[in-house]
Design an enzyme around this catalytic site. Sequence first.
Site, mmCIF file in Angstrom:
data_model
loop_
_atom_site.group_PDB
_atom_site.id
_atom_site.type_symbol
_atom_site.label_atom_id
_atom_site.label_comp_id
_atom_site.label_asym_id
_atom_site.label_seq_id
_atom_site.Cartn_x
_atom_site.Cartn_y
_atom_site.Cartn_z
ATOM 1 N N MET A 77 -8.955 8.442 1.865
ATOM 2 C CA MET A 77 -8.550 8.204 0.487
ATOM 3 C C MET A 77 -7.170 7.551 0.459
ATOM 4 O O MET A 77 -6.525 7.379 1.485
ATOM 5 C CB MET A 77 -8.537 9.518 -0.299
ATOM 6 N N CYS A 78 -6.704 7.234 -0.717
ATOM 7 C CA CYS A 78 -5.430 6.545 -0.897
ATOM 8 C C CYS A 78 -4.783 7.055 -2.175
ATOM 9 O O CYS A 78 -5.325 7.904 -2.885
ATOM 10 C CB CYS A 78 -5.644 5.031 -1.001
ATOM 11 N N ARG A 79 -3.617 6.540 -2.463
ATOM 12 C CA ARG A 79 -2.951 6.722 -3.747
ATOM 13 C C ARG A 79 -2.550 5.341 -4.227
ATOM 14 O O ARG A 79 -2.098 4.506 -3.438
ATOM 15 C CB ARG A 79 -1.711 7.596 -3.625
#
Length: 268
Positions: free
Chosen positions: A1-3
């Site tokens: 995942m990422c932000r």
Amino acid sequence: MCRHLASLGPVRPLAELLADRPGSLYRQSWAPRRQTRGTVNADGFGIGWYPPGAEDAPARYRRAVPIWADTELPDLARTLHSAAVLAAVRDATAGTSQDAAACAPFRTGRWLFSHNGAIADWRRLPEEIDSGLSASALLGLEASCDSALLWALLHRRLDTGEPPGEALAAVTRQVAAVRPQARLNLLLTDGRTIGAVRWGDTLSWRAGTDRVLVASEPCDESDGWQDVPEHSLLLATRDQVRITPIPLPSPQSPGVEQEQSHDIRLHA
């Protein structure tokens, strides 16, 4: 995942948005508060911004190192200014490329795009959906990753003149129909508007007197942060935010336009 995050507002130093807030994207790279999968976003980062007065493509800076490891970034962020920014920190999905080309934002013309999520068996998507892309199109992607493929699918629609909200909703539904477990939090901007999808992870927004900010999670402790509902499309300008449910893929719900939108006027 990422932000990731996108912002529209008055011209400000990039550092004010990316690093100076207590819950900034910089801090989210190693201490995200709401990330549902993964704990550290250390597989690269990217920043896209629109230089004041520029009418051509936005500028972009991407690195395949943790954002905190780039010793040149603090000076760049302190001295560069923009009214519109899209930036992301990356936690790479297994089986995707690890170079800077796989880091958001992806860019074509005035568009900047970011994907927070993951799609299982993404290489088979072009042959499983009505994408207009052949399986060989994978060889022409900017990077070997699901995010680059999503950008190819989305930009193909934008290039035909499809409105950004319709394009975002259509691609989301198309992919979710064959990958129900896909996580498809998307951000898109042309420097004048922001389009976003929440589908599988957190997404929040806040509007002040001079700025609209959309982010994976709140960047500060200010009042006014609101969660985007799951399975929703957000469209924002400096004056208005519109939130529209995206129907789950089914024969009974063929389009996002059938669902009721919620408009929020930001200024009187």
